[in-house]
Enzyme design. Structure first.
Site, PDB file in Angstrom:
ATOM      1  N   ASP A  89       0.864  -1.172   0.000  1.00 49.03           N
ATOM      2  CA  ASP A  89       0.000   0.000   0.000  1.00 49.03           C
ATOM      3  C   ASP A  89       0.907   1.231   0.000  1.00 49.03           C
ATOM      4  O   ASP A  89       1.988   1.210   0.572  1.00 49.03           O
ATOM      5  CB  ASP A  89      -0.888  -0.036   1.244  1.00 49.03           C
ATOM      6  N   GLY A  91       0.997   4.084   1.408  1.00 45.00           N
ATOM      7  CA  GLY A  91       1.223   4.927   2.577  1.00 45.00           C
ATOM      8  C   GLY A  91       0.281   6.103   2.631  1.00 45.00           C
ATOM      9  O   GLY A  91       0.170   6.776   3.659  1.00 45.00           O
ATOM     10  N   GLY A  92      -0.423   6.357   1.534  1.00 43.95           N
ATOM     11  CA  GLY A  92      -1.331   7.498   1.501  1.00 43.95           C
ATOM     12  C   GLY A  92      -2.380   7.464   2.596  1.00 43.95           C
ATOM     13  O   GLY A  92      -2.575   8.441   3.320  1.00 43.95           O
ATOM     14  N   GLY A 221     -11.060   4.783  -0.599  1.00 45.81           N
ATOM     15  CA  GLY A 221     -11.946   5.721   0.081  1.00 45.81           C
ATOM     16  C   GLY A 221     -13.329   5.180   0.373  1.00 45.81           C
ATOM     17  O   GLY A 221     -14.263   5.950   0.603  1.00 45.81           O
ATOM     18  N   ASP A 271      -8.527  -6.734   0.468  1.00 45.26           N
ATOM     19  CA  ASP A 271      -7.702  -6.874   1.670  1.00 45.26           C
ATOM     20  C   ASP A 271      -8.478  -6.288   2.826  1.00 45.26           C
ATOM     21  O   ASP A 271      -9.314  -5.389   2.634  1.00 45.26           O
ATOM     22  CB  ASP A 271      -6.371  -6.120   1.522  1.00 45.26           C
ATOM     23  N   CYS A 309     -13.322 -28.209   8.882  1.00 46.71           N
ATOM     24  CA  CYS A 309     -12.297 -27.227   8.504  1.00 46.71           C
ATOM     25  C   CYS A 309     -10.922 -27.864   8.629  1.00 46.71           C
ATOM     26  O   CYS A 309     -10.636 -28.566   9.604  1.00 46.71           O
ATOM     27  CB  CYS A 309     -12.409 -25.988   9.389  1.00 46.71           C
ATOM     28  N   CYS A 311      -8.000 -26.152   8.726  1.00 44.71           N
ATOM     29  CA  CYS A 311      -6.967 -25.218   9.195  1.00 44.71           C
ATOM     30  C   CYS A 311      -6.190 -25.846  10.357  1.00 44.71           C
ATOM     31  O   CYS A 311      -6.667 -26.802  10.980  1.00 44.71           O
ATOM     32  CB  CYS A 311      -7.595 -23.890   9.613  1.00 44.71           C
ATOM     33  N   CYS A 314      -8.357 -26.115  13.665  1.00 46.73           N
ATOM     34  CA  CYS A 314      -9.464 -27.080  13.684  1.00 46.73           C
ATOM     35  C   CYS A 314      -8.976 -28.525  13.580  1.00 46.73           C
ATOM     36  O   CYS A 314      -9.640 -29.443  14.059  1.00 46.73           O
ATOM     37  CB  CYS A 314     -10.450 -26.769  12.558  1.00 46.73           C
ATOM     38  N   HIS A 340      -7.152 -19.671  11.765  1.00 47.63           N
ATOM     39  CA  HIS A 340      -8.464 -20.160  11.321  1.00 47.63           C
ATOM     40  C   HIS A 340      -9.160 -19.124  10.440  1.00 47.63           C
ATOM     41  O   HIS A 340      -9.692 -19.452   9.374  1.00 47.63           O
ATOM     42  CB  HIS A 340      -9.364 -20.504  12.514  1.00 47.63           C
TER      43      HIS A 340
END
Length: 376
Positions: A89, A91-92, A221, A271, A309, A311, A314, A340
Protein backbone atom coordinates in the site's frame (compact mmCIF):
# COMPACT_ATOMS: atom_id res chain seq x y z
CA UNK A 1 -0.46 -9.57 -17.48
CA UNK A 2 -4.08 -10.18 -16.46
CA UNK A 3 -6.19 -12.87 -18.12
CA UNK A 4 -9.97 -12.68 -17.82
CA UNK A 5 -10.84 -16.39 -17.79
CA UNK A 6 -14.58 -16.36 -17.17
CA UNK A 7 -17.51 -14.11 -16.31
CA UNK A 8 -20.67 -15.08 -14.44
CA UNK A 9 -22.91 -12.04 -14.59
CA UNK A 10 -20.56 -9.24 -13.56
CA UNK A 11 -18.40 -11.55 -11.41
CA UNK A 12 -14.91 -11.97 -12.89
CA UNK A 13 -12.62 -14.99 -12.72
CA UNK A 14 -9.09 -13.96 -13.62
CA UNK A 15 -5.40 -14.72 -13.44
CA UNK A 16 -2.67 -12.12 -12.89
CA UNK A 17 0.80 -13.17 -14.03
CA UNK A 18 3.56 -11.54 -11.97
CA UNK A 19 7.31 -11.87 -11.54
CA UNK A 20 6.62 -13.66 -8.22
CA UNK A 21 4.04 -16.09 -9.54
CA UNK A 22 0.42 -16.30 -10.65
CA UNK A 23 -2.44 -14.78 -8.64
CA UNK A 24 -5.78 -16.53 -9.16
CA UNK A 25 -8.63 -14.05 -8.74
CA UNK A 26 -10.89 -13.21 -6.98
CA UNK A 27 -8.27 -13.10 -4.22
CA UNK A 28 -8.08 -11.96 -0.61
CA UNK A 29 -4.70 -10.49 0.31
CA UNK A 30 -3.55 -11.32 3.85
CA UNK A 31 -2.54 -8.13 5.65
CA UNK A 32 0.95 -8.02 7.19
CA UNK A 33 1.31 -4.29 7.72
CA UNK A 34 4.88 -4.28 9.09
CA UNK A 35 6.00 -7.34 7.05
CA UNK A 36 4.30 -9.77 9.46
CA UNK A 37 0.73 -10.94 10.03
CA UNK A 38 -0.30 -9.85 13.54
CA UNK A 39 -0.85 -12.84 15.81
CA UNK A 40 2.52 -14.61 15.52
CA UNK A 41 1.82 -15.95 12.02
CA UNK A 42 4.92 -16.90 10.03
CA UNK A 43 5.34 -17.03 6.27
CA UNK A 44 5.47 -20.83 6.59
CA UNK A 45 2.00 -20.58 8.17
CA UNK A 46 0.82 -18.45 5.24
CA UNK A 47 1.73 -21.25 2.84
CA UNK A 48 -0.24 -23.77 4.92
CA UNK A 49 -3.39 -21.61 5.01
CA UNK A 50 -3.41 -21.06 1.21
CA UNK A 51 -2.30 -17.42 1.09
CA UNK A 52 -1.68 -16.14 -2.44
CA UNK A 53 -0.68 -12.53 -1.74
CA UNK A 54 0.74 -10.84 1.35
CA UNK A 55 0.13 -7.10 1.80
CA UNK A 56 2.58 -4.80 3.58
CA UNK A 57 2.52 -1.07 4.17
CA UNK A 58 4.89 1.51 2.70
CA UNK A 59 4.47 4.07 5.47
CA UNK A 60 5.06 1.63 8.35
CA UNK A 61 8.12 0.02 6.73
CA UNK A 62 9.55 3.43 5.80
CA UNK A 63 9.31 4.53 9.43
CA UNK A 64 10.58 1.20 10.80
CA UNK A 65 12.97 -0.49 9.99
CA UNK A 66 13.46 1.85 6.99
CA UNK A 67 13.01 0.97 3.33
CA UNK A 68 16.72 1.52 2.60
CA UNK A 69 17.57 -1.12 5.20
CA UNK A 70 15.10 -3.54 3.58
CA UNK A 71 16.75 -2.87 0.20
CA UNK A 72 20.22 -3.54 1.67
CA UNK A 73 18.86 -6.87 2.96
CA UNK A 74 17.68 -7.88 -0.52
CA UNK A 75 14.11 -6.57 -0.59
CA UNK A 76 10.92 -7.49 1.24
CA UNK A 77 10.61 -11.02 -0.18
CA UNK A 78 14.05 -12.03 1.09
CA UNK A 79 13.66 -10.04 4.33
CA UNK A 80 10.47 -11.86 5.38
CA UNK A 81 11.16 -15.19 3.60
CA UNK A 82 8.15 -15.06 1.27
CA UNK A 83 8.47 -16.07 -2.39
CA UNK A 84 4.91 -15.32 -3.56
CA UNK A 85 3.45 -11.94 -4.56
CA UNK A 86 3.49 -8.96 -2.19
CA UNK A 87 1.41 -5.81 -2.65
CA UNK A 88 2.55 -2.65 -0.87
CA UNK A 89 0.00 0.00 0.00
CA UNK A 90 1.35 3.43 -0.91
CA UNK A 91 1.22 4.93 2.58
CA UNK A 92 -1.33 7.50 1.50
CA UNK A 93 -4.10 6.22 3.76
CA UNK A 94 -1.78 6.06 6.78
CA UNK A 95 -0.41 9.53 6.13
CA UNK A 96 -3.95 10.89 6.20
CA UNK A 97 -5.32 8.75 9.05
CA UNK A 98 -2.36 8.43 11.46
CA UNK A 99 -0.27 11.50 10.94
CA UNK A 100 -2.38 14.05 12.82
CA UNK A 101 -0.69 17.33 11.96
CA UNK A 102 -0.02 17.40 8.24
CA UNK A 103 0.20 19.85 5.40
CA UNK A 104 -1.01 18.77 1.97
CA UNK A 105 0.62 20.60 -0.91
CA UNK A 106 0.91 19.94 -4.62
CA UNK A 107 4.37 18.39 -4.18
CA UNK A 108 3.15 16.00 -1.46
CA UNK A 109 2.47 15.82 2.26
CA UNK A 110 4.53 17.07 5.21
CA UNK A 111 3.73 15.22 8.45
CA UNK A 112 5.20 13.84 11.67
CA UNK A 113 5.95 10.16 12.31
CA UNK A 114 3.45 8.54 14.67
CA UNK A 115 6.37 6.64 16.28
CA UNK A 116 8.92 9.30 17.17
CA UNK A 117 7.44 12.55 15.88
CA UNK A 118 10.21 13.21 13.36
CA UNK A 119 9.30 15.27 10.32
CA UNK A 120 8.66 13.27 7.14
CA UNK A 121 7.79 14.34 3.61
CA UNK A 122 6.06 11.97 1.24
CA UNK A 123 4.90 12.66 -2.29
CA UNK A 124 4.35 10.50 -5.38
CA UNK A 125 8.07 10.18 -6.14
CA UNK A 126 9.00 9.35 -2.54
CA UNK A 127 6.26 6.70 -2.28
CA UNK A 128 7.46 5.05 -5.50
CA UNK A 129 11.08 5.16 -4.31
CA UNK A 130 10.19 3.53 -1.00
CA UNK A 131 8.12 0.83 -2.71
CA UNK A 132 10.92 0.23 -5.22
CA UNK A 133 13.34 -0.23 -2.31
CA UNK A 134 10.90 -2.72 -0.77
CA UNK A 135 10.77 -4.45 -4.20
CA UNK A 136 7.14 -5.52 -3.85
CA UNK A 137 5.35 -7.24 -6.72
CA UNK A 138 2.62 -4.58 -6.92
CA UNK A 139 3.03 -0.96 -5.83
CA UNK A 140 0.05 1.29 -5.15
CA UNK A 141 -0.05 4.87 -6.37
CA UNK A 142 0.22 7.67 -3.80
CA UNK A 143 -3.19 9.27 -3.34
CA UNK A 144 -5.15 11.34 -0.90
CA UNK A 145 -7.93 9.44 0.84
CA UNK A 146 -10.39 12.18 1.81
CA UNK A 147 -13.09 11.43 4.40
CA UNK A 148 -16.18 10.06 2.62
CA UNK A 149 -18.24 12.75 4.39
CA UNK A 150 -16.06 15.63 3.11
CA UNK A 151 -17.90 18.27 1.10
CA UNK A 152 -18.10 18.03 -2.68
CA UNK A 153 -15.73 20.92 -3.42
CA UNK A 154 -12.98 19.47 -1.21
CA UNK A 155 -13.36 16.00 -2.72
CA UNK A 156 -13.25 17.37 -6.29
CA UNK A 157 -9.99 19.27 -5.59
CA UNK A 158 -8.52 16.24 -3.82
CA UNK A 159 -9.39 13.87 -6.69
CA UNK A 160 -7.90 16.24 -9.27
CA UNK A 161 -4.67 16.36 -7.26
CA UNK A 162 -4.66 12.54 -6.90
CA UNK A 163 -4.95 12.28 -10.70
CA UNK A 164 -1.94 14.58 -11.13
CA UNK A 165 -0.03 12.60 -8.51
CA UNK A 166 -0.79 9.36 -10.38
CA UNK A 167 0.94 10.65 -13.53
CA UNK A 168 3.99 11.48 -11.41
CA UNK A 169 3.89 8.00 -9.81
CA UNK A 170 3.87 6.36 -13.24
CA UNK A 171 6.75 8.47 -14.53
CA UNK A 172 8.83 7.77 -11.41
CA UNK A 173 8.13 4.04 -11.49
CA UNK A 174 9.13 3.89 -15.16
CA UNK A 175 12.38 5.63 -14.21
CA UNK A 176 13.07 3.35 -11.24
CA UNK A 177 12.30 0.16 -13.19
CA UNK A 178 14.98 1.18 -15.71
CA UNK A 179 17.74 1.52 -13.09
CA UNK A 180 20.33 -1.30 -12.92
CA UNK A 181 20.31 -1.50 -9.09
CA UNK A 182 16.51 -1.80 -8.76
CA UNK A 183 15.74 -5.19 -7.18
CA UNK A 184 12.38 -5.76 -8.92
CA UNK A 185 12.48 -4.08 -12.32
CA UNK A 186 9.10 -5.62 -13.19
CA UNK A 187 7.23 -3.93 -10.36
CA UNK A 188 3.60 -3.24 -11.31
CA UNK A 189 1.69 -0.03 -10.55
CA UNK A 190 -2.01 0.08 -9.61
CA UNK A 191 -3.85 3.42 -9.74
CA UNK A 192 -6.53 4.35 -7.19
CA UNK A 193 -10.00 5.72 -7.90
CA UNK A 194 -11.29 8.26 -5.38
CA UNK A 195 -14.34 10.48 -5.15
CA UNK A 196 -16.09 9.82 -1.85
CA UNK A 197 -19.78 9.02 -2.33
CA UNK A 198 -20.15 11.21 -5.44
CA UNK A 199 -20.88 8.94 -8.42
CA UNK A 200 -20.08 11.56 -11.07
CA UNK A 201 -16.68 12.48 -9.54
CA UNK A 202 -15.82 8.77 -9.24
CA UNK A 203 -16.78 8.07 -12.87
CA UNK A 204 -14.85 11.07 -14.22
CA UNK A 205 -11.78 10.06 -12.21
CA UNK A 206 -12.08 6.46 -13.48
CA UNK A 207 -12.03 7.74 -17.07
CA UNK A 208 -8.92 9.84 -16.40
CA UNK A 209 -6.86 7.11 -14.71
CA UNK A 210 -7.90 4.42 -17.21
CA UNK A 211 -6.15 6.40 -19.97
CA UNK A 212 -2.80 5.69 -18.28
CA UNK A 213 -3.12 1.94 -19.05
CA UNK A 214 -1.79 0.75 -15.69
CA UNK A 215 -1.40 -2.87 -14.52
CA UNK A 216 -4.50 -2.61 -12.30
CA UNK A 217 -7.01 -0.25 -10.73
CA UNK A 218 -8.17 0.10 -7.14
CA UNK A 219 -11.23 1.73 -5.62
CA UNK A 220 -10.19 3.61 -2.50
CA UNK A 221 -11.95 5.72 0.08
CA UNK A 222 -14.74 3.25 0.82
CA UNK A 223 -15.44 1.37 4.07
CA UNK A 224 -14.42 4.57 5.88
CA UNK A 225 -17.75 5.58 7.37
CA UNK A 226 -20.34 5.28 4.62
CA UNK A 227 -23.07 2.59 4.77
CA UNK A 228 -22.74 -0.78 3.04
CA UNK A 229 -25.57 0.28 0.73
CA UNK A 230 -23.68 3.44 -0.29
CA UNK A 231 -20.54 1.37 -0.92
CA UNK A 232 -22.45 -1.06 -3.17
CA UNK A 233 -24.04 1.87 -5.02
CA UNK A 234 -20.63 3.38 -5.72
CA UNK A 235 -19.34 0.00 -6.96
CA UNK A 236 -22.38 -0.32 -9.25
CA UNK A 237 -21.56 3.13 -10.65
CA UNK A 238 -17.78 3.06 -11.02
CA UNK A 239 -16.70 -0.54 -11.73
CA UNK A 240 -18.19 -0.50 -15.27
CA UNK A 241 -15.87 2.48 -16.03
CA UNK A 242 -12.72 0.59 -15.02
CA UNK A 243 -11.11 -1.76 -17.56
CA UNK A 244 -12.54 -5.26 -17.43
CA UNK A 245 -9.25 -6.70 -18.70
CA UNK A 246 -7.34 -5.41 -15.64
CA UNK A 247 -7.60 -6.37 -11.95
CA UNK A 248 -10.11 -4.33 -9.92
CA UNK A 249 -9.13 -3.95 -6.26
CA UNK A 250 -11.51 -2.76 -3.52
CA UNK A 251 -9.21 -1.46 -0.81
CA UNK A 252 -9.76 -2.28 2.85
CA UNK A 253 -12.88 -4.42 2.35
CA UNK A 254 -14.08 -6.29 4.24
CA UNK A 255 -16.50 -8.71 5.84
CA UNK A 256 -17.26 -12.01 4.05
CA UNK A 257 -20.63 -10.54 3.03
CA UNK A 258 -18.94 -7.38 1.65
CA UNK A 259 -16.61 -9.55 -0.43
CA UNK A 260 -19.43 -11.70 -1.80
CA UNK A 261 -21.39 -8.59 -2.84
CA UNK A 262 -18.34 -6.86 -4.35
CA UNK A 263 -17.36 -9.94 -6.39
CA UNK A 264 -20.88 -9.81 -7.78
CA UNK A 265 -20.11 -6.27 -8.96
CA UNK A 266 -16.85 -7.13 -10.76
CA UNK A 267 -14.22 -6.70 -8.04
CA UNK A 268 -11.44 -9.28 -7.85
CA UNK A 269 -8.82 -8.06 -5.30
CA UNK A 270 -9.54 -7.53 -1.59
CA UNK A 271 -7.70 -6.87 1.67
CA UNK A 272 -8.89 -6.24 5.21
CA UNK A 273 -7.63 -6.48 8.79
CA UNK A 274 -10.94 -8.00 10.02
CA UNK A 275 -9.91 -11.68 10.04
CA UNK A 276 -6.68 -11.02 11.95
CA UNK A 277 -8.08 -8.34 14.27
CA UNK A 278 -11.19 -10.36 15.09
CA UNK A 279 -9.11 -13.49 15.61
CA UNK A 280 -6.90 -11.73 18.16
CA UNK A 281 -10.08 -10.98 20.12
CA UNK A 282 -11.40 -14.54 19.98
CA UNK A 283 -13.98 -13.86 17.25
CA UNK A 284 -13.88 -16.59 14.60
CA UNK A 285 -15.71 -17.03 11.30
CA UNK A 286 -17.66 -20.15 10.37
CA UNK A 287 -20.11 -21.02 7.61
CA UNK A 288 -22.87 -20.76 10.24
CA UNK A 289 -21.95 -17.28 11.47
CA UNK A 290 -19.32 -15.73 13.73
CA UNK A 291 -18.46 -17.18 17.17
CA UNK A 292 -17.05 -15.43 20.22
CA UNK A 293 -14.87 -18.08 21.87
CA UNK A 294 -14.82 -16.11 25.11
CA UNK A 295 -18.45 -17.16 25.66
CA UNK A 296 -18.85 -19.54 28.60
CA UNK A 297 -20.92 -21.98 26.50
CA UNK A 298 -17.66 -23.15 24.86
CA UNK A 299 -15.99 -24.00 28.21
CA UNK A 300 -16.64 -27.75 27.79
CA UNK A 301 -17.01 -27.79 23.99
CA UNK A 302 -14.69 -30.44 22.57
CA UNK A 303 -15.58 -29.76 18.93
CA UNK A 304 -13.27 -27.76 16.64
CA UNK A 305 -14.09 -24.16 15.71
CA UNK A 306 -15.81 -25.58 12.61
CA UNK A 307 -16.40 -29.25 11.77
CA UNK A 308 -14.63 -30.26 8.56
CA UNK A 309 -12.30 -27.23 8.50
CA UNK A 310 -8.74 -28.21 7.61
CA UNK A 311 -6.97 -25.22 9.19
CA UNK A 312 -4.21 -25.90 11.77
CA UNK A 313 -6.51 -24.89 14.65
CA UNK A 314 -9.46 -27.08 13.68
CA UNK A 315 -7.31 -30.10 12.82
CA UNK A 316 -5.80 -30.27 16.30
CA UNK A 317 -7.64 -28.26 18.96
CA UNK A 318 -11.05 -27.88 20.58
CA UNK A 319 -13.09 -24.75 21.21
CA UNK A 320 -12.69 -25.43 24.94
CA UNK A 321 -8.88 -25.47 24.70
CA UNK A 322 -8.67 -22.36 22.50
CA UNK A 323 -11.08 -20.56 24.87
CA UNK A 324 -8.80 -21.50 27.80
CA UNK A 325 -5.77 -20.09 25.95
CA UNK A 326 -7.59 -16.84 25.22
CA UNK A 327 -8.76 -16.47 28.81
CA UNK A 328 -5.22 -17.19 30.05
CA UNK A 329 -3.88 -14.59 27.59
CA UNK A 330 -1.65 -17.21 25.97
CA UNK A 331 -0.39 -16.04 22.56
CA UNK A 332 -1.22 -19.46 21.07
CA UNK A 333 -4.95 -18.75 21.47
CA UNK A 334 -4.76 -15.61 19.35
CA UNK A 335 -2.48 -17.32 16.84
CA UNK A 336 -4.89 -20.25 16.32
CA UNK A 337 -7.87 -17.93 15.88
CA UNK A 338 -6.00 -15.79 13.33
CA UNK A 339 -4.89 -18.87 11.40
CA UNK A 340 -8.46 -20.16 11.32
CA UNK A 341 -9.92 -16.84 10.15
CA UNK A 342 -7.36 -16.38 7.36
CA UNK A 343 -7.88 -19.98 6.26
CA UNK A 344 -11.64 -19.33 6.24
CA UNK A 345 -11.20 -16.24 4.02
CA UNK A 346 -8.70 -17.93 1.67
CA UNK A 347 -10.97 -20.98 1.36
CA UNK A 348 -13.99 -18.77 0.67
CA UNK A 349 -12.07 -17.15 -2.21
CA UNK A 350 -11.31 -20.64 -3.59
CA UNK A 351 -15.02 -21.45 -3.42
CA UNK A 352 -15.86 -18.15 -5.16
CA UNK A 353 -13.45 -18.95 -7.99
CA UNK A 354 -14.91 -22.45 -8.36
CA UNK A 355 -18.47 -21.08 -8.40
CA UNK A 356 -17.65 -18.54 -11.13
CA UNK A 357 -15.86 -21.27 -13.12
CA UNK A 358 -18.98 -23.45 -12.83
CA UNK A 359 -21.34 -20.58 -13.74
CA UNK A 360 -23.27 -20.83 -10.46
CA UNK A 361 -22.04 -17.79 -8.54
CA UNK A 362 -25.52 -16.47 -7.68
CA UNK A 363 -26.58 -19.76 -6.11
CA UNK A 364 -23.28 -20.00 -4.20
CA UNK A 365 -23.57 -16.41 -2.95
CA UNK A 366 -27.15 -16.92 -1.72
CA UNK A 367 -26.26 -20.10 0.16
CA UNK A 368 -23.08 -18.62 1.65
CA UNK A 369 -24.87 -15.47 2.85
CA UNK A 370 -27.66 -17.56 4.43
CA UNK A 371 -25.07 -19.49 6.43
CA UNK A 372 -23.06 -16.42 7.41
CA UNK A 373 -26.21 -14.67 8.65
CA UNK A 374 -27.42 -17.59 10.76
CA UNK A 375 -27.12 -17.35 14.54
CA UNK A 376 -25.35 -20.13 16.38
Amino acid sequence: MYELLKKDGRAKRGRLHTVHGIIETPVFMNVGTAAAIKGAVSTDDLRVIKTQVELSNTYHLHVRPGDKIVKQLGGLHKFMNWDKPILTDSGGFQVFSLAGLRKIKEEGVHFNSHIDGRKIFMGPEESMQIQSNLASTIAMAFDECPPSVADRAYIKDSVDRTARWLKRCKAEMDRLNALPDTINRQQMLFGINQGGIYDDIRIEHAKVITELDLAGYAIGGLAVGESHEEMYRILDSVVPWLPENKPTYLMGVGTPANILEAVDRGVDFFDCVYPTRNGRHGHVYTNQGKLNLFNSKYELDESPIEEGCQCPACRSYSRAYIRHLLKAKEMLGMRLCVLHNLYFYNTMMEEIREAIDAGCYQAYKRKKLEGLNSKM
